[in-house]
Design an enzyme around this catalytic site. Structure first.
Site, PDB file in Angstrom:
ATOM      1  N   THR A 183      -9.832 -20.613  20.136  1.00 52.33           N
ATOM      2  CA  THR A 183      -8.625 -20.069  20.785  1.00 52.33           C
ATOM      3  C   THR A 183      -8.490 -21.064  22.101  1.00 52.33           C
ATOM      4  OG1 THR A 183      -9.817 -18.677  22.491  1.00 52.33           O
ATOM      5  CG2 THR A 183      -9.276 -17.747  20.382  1.00 52.33           C
ATOM      6  N   GLU A 327      -6.953 -15.912  15.580  1.00 45.59           N
ATOM      7  CA  GLU A 327      -7.931 -14.950  15.096  1.00 45.59           C
ATOM      8  C   GLU A 327      -7.452 -14.445  13.888  1.00 45.59           C
ATOM      9  OE1 GLU A 327      -6.799 -15.251  18.292  1.00 45.59           O
ATOM     10  OE2 GLU A 327      -8.403 -14.606  19.615  1.00 45.59           O
ATOM     11  N   LYS A 436       5.246  -5.574  35.445  1.00 44.20           N
ATOM     12  CA  LYS A 436       5.334  -4.366  35.786  1.00 44.20           C
ATOM     13  C   LYS A 436       6.182  -3.943  37.028  1.00 44.20           C
ATOM     14  CE  LYS A 436       0.488  -3.721  34.095  1.00 44.20           C
ATOM     15  NZ  LYS A 436       0.065  -4.850  34.293  1.00 44.20           N
ATOM     16  N   TRP A 441       7.662  -1.344  32.422  1.00 41.16           N
ATOM     17  CA  TRP A 441       7.394  -2.571  31.855  1.00 41.16           C
ATOM     18  C   TRP A 441       8.682  -3.283  31.724  1.00 41.16           C
ATOM     19  CZ3 TRP A 441       2.749  -1.889  28.077  1.00 41.16           C
ATOM     20  CH2 TRP A 441       1.602  -1.725  28.818  1.00 41.16           C
TER      21      TRP A 441
END
Ligand code: ADP
Length: 541
Positions: A183, A327, A436, A441
């Site tokens: 990654t 992944e 936030k 959110w």
């Protein structure tokens, strides 16, 4: 009762062997400095056999990792096929990572050899003293060996010329590793993903289904996604499996190069991140290209703005959004409207296509709340996306961080999302980028997609910065189109009917460029760092 079927392994070896048997005359073309290099699948097969023998001669054992440090070329395709088909593991190194990260990755994977493009030798040279395990460097190119401190040094073409063409493909275990990719490590060191043959072949089969890319023999496929990024999304394997004509864009293709290749070779399928597609649109503004051969353009890696889909729709080119990660091998979802939506207006359908879409066959997904409990798939409940399936990572390679990455057999993606009742995924943010505000959110991705729809805007990124009253508030960083002007007030007015009032950016700043990661995504961490001393207009007063 057990099924009475053959236990036939799903391996890259089969992809290679099928290409040899069925498609020996199909072409593979590569853009090089001296024009197009052209050969056939038959030539490819023979060189792959020589490569397998050369690896044995160099003492590379079964299961050992072999690194590649290279652009998208026919030689890289040979590594894609020859290294795994002979039982070794291809470790594609992202040439755009920071040198320390590349050093970490090579040492962590314990690469035995590194195959490097001649043009990239200087970049690797600087790293070599750190690379403890590497037993040799193989330079890929047409000319003589460059002067370099890399040692021991081999010339790819010499190794192939000296090796025999006779090679019996081994029968491999489908659960053995075929490839490795790390990654990009936006937080901490990169994490290693070891792809099994089974995962990669199943991913390729899934890409061939009509509801995915429907890749087939008559396609002309160009992998623009770098081969050092999540296996170029698997396209080289899928294209070889079906015997498509393959085009490789070589070193550092510009948007103009990409458009020219599409026009010249009547490419039907090419894939890229939104930045690449935006680049193509930019090239089209300068010069006209005939891109009408494109029938499917998968796009992902970061959210695909609706305005990008609309601009390609106007050209009659179908961009299909896909979601995935290193992944997830990498494709896990695709967004296509379903039959019940065909009567909808193009705009309504685009809203669906701007979502990340439905999971591919055999991939399961769910949304989980902070308490670890699954949330309803109602298109409203926001939580972490978790996935599982035959091409999803089961653990990171030799990494204690694996323990925290899974919950009851599900992989925790770190993406925040909703899933609607039709099963369409919508990513609202990466967990670390969520804003936030007052306990609620705000989706930075949604704000960015809305702002980029403004005709005078070239690029936009939205980050959350600390705010005394609301905890965090969104700051929009905007790059105007060249030669164009746009004001803060115009941006806010443009957004007013597109997002909730409390989502409106607290401020809009204009910047020359947006920092990008090694894989071309907005580098939000760098941007937050850039604005760490920023004060909101209300605080300045
Ligand atoms: P890294 O995790 O190292 O950045 P990846 O290429 O594996 O590199 O990135 C995967 C991430 O990219 C996903 O977790 C998601 O946040 C983002 N991503 C990929 N495709 C999309 C998409 N279509 N829409 C929104 N985000 C996406």
């Amino acid at each position: 009762m057990r099924g009475l079927m053959m236990d036939y392994p799903l391996t890259i070896t089969h992809i290679l062997d099928r290409a040899r048997r069925l498609f020996r005359d199909k072409p593979v073309l590569t853009r090089t400095a001296s024009g197009m290099h052209r050969y056939t699948y038959g030539d490819l097969y023979r060189r792959v056999c020589r490569l397998a023998n050369a690896l044995t001669a160099l003492g590379v054992c079964d299961g050992e990792r072999v690194g590649s440090f290279a652009w998208n070329t026919y030689r890289h395709l040979e590594l894609y096929l020859g290294i795994p088909s002979s039982g070794r593991v291809l470790h594609t190194l992202n040439i755009r990572l920071f040198p320390e990260q590349i050093g970490f990755i090579v040492n962590h994977a314990e690469d035995a050899l590194i195959f490097v493009d001649d043009s990239l030798v200087p970049a690797l040279e600087a790293l070599a003293p750190q690379l403890k395990c590497v037993r040799g460097y193989v330079v890929m190119g047409d000319g003589p060996l460059p002067k370099t401190s890399l040692a021991p040094l081999y010339r790819y073409e010499d190794l192939l010329a000296a090796a025999s063409e006779d090679y019996d493909l081994p029968r491999l275990d489908e659960n053995n590793a075929a490839g490795m990719c790390y990654t990009s490590g936006t937080t901490g060191n990169p994490k290693g993903v070891a792809y099994s043959h089974r995962a990669l072949t199943l991913q390729s089969l899934a890409q061939c289904s009509a509801d995915a890319f429907g890749l087939c023999e008559s396609d002309v496929v160009m992998s623009v996604v770098p081969m050092f990024q999540a296996n170029a999304w698997g396209l080289p394997y899928t294209a070889t499996l079906v015997g498509a004509t393959q085009i490789y864009p070589g070193a550092q293709p510009t948007p103009q190069d990409i458009c020219e290749l599409v026009q010249e070779h009547k490419i039907s399928v090419t894939a890229g991140v939104p930045t690449v597609l935006l680049g193509m649109l930019g090239a089209l503004e300068q010069k006209s290209y005939d891109l009408s051969s494109l029938r499917c353009v998968p796009c992902g890696g970061s959210a695909v703005p609706e305005s990008l889909l609309a601009r390609f729709d106007q050209l009659g080119i179908r961009v299909v959004q896909a979601w995935g990660m290193t992944e997830t091998s990498p494709l896990a979802t695709l967004s296509k409207p379903r039959s019940s939506m065909v009567s909808w207006s193009a705009e309504q359908q685009r809203l669906v296509r701007a979502k990340q879409g439905m999971s591919m066959p055999f991939v399961e997904m769910r949304i989980v709340g902070d308490d670890g409990k699954e949330l309803p798939q109602d298109g409203k409940s926001v939580g972490e996306l978790q996935v599982r399936g035959p091409w999803i990572v089961a653990e990171y390679y030799n990494d204690p961080r694996s323990a925290a990455a899974f919950q009851d057999g599900w992989f925790k993606t770190g993406d925040i999302a909703t899933i609607d009742p039709d099963g369409y995924l919508q990513i609202t943010d990466r967990a670390k980028d969520v804003i936030k505000s007052g306990g609620e959110w705000i989706s930075s991705v949604e704000l960015e997609n809305a702002i980029i729809g403004h005709p005078q805007v070239l690029e936009a990124a939205v980050i959350g910065l600390p705010h005394e009253r609301w905890q965090e508030r969104p700051l929009a960083c905007v790059v105007p189109r060249p030669g164009q002007q746009v004001s803060r007030a115009e941006i806010l007015k443009f957004l007013a009917d597109k997002v909730a009032k409390w989502w409106l950016p607290e401020d809009v700043v204009f910047v020359e460029s947006i920092p990008k990661t090694s894989v071309g995504k907005i580098a939000k961490r760098d941007l937050r760092e850039q604005f760490k001393d920023y004060h909101w207009p209300s605080e300045k007063a």
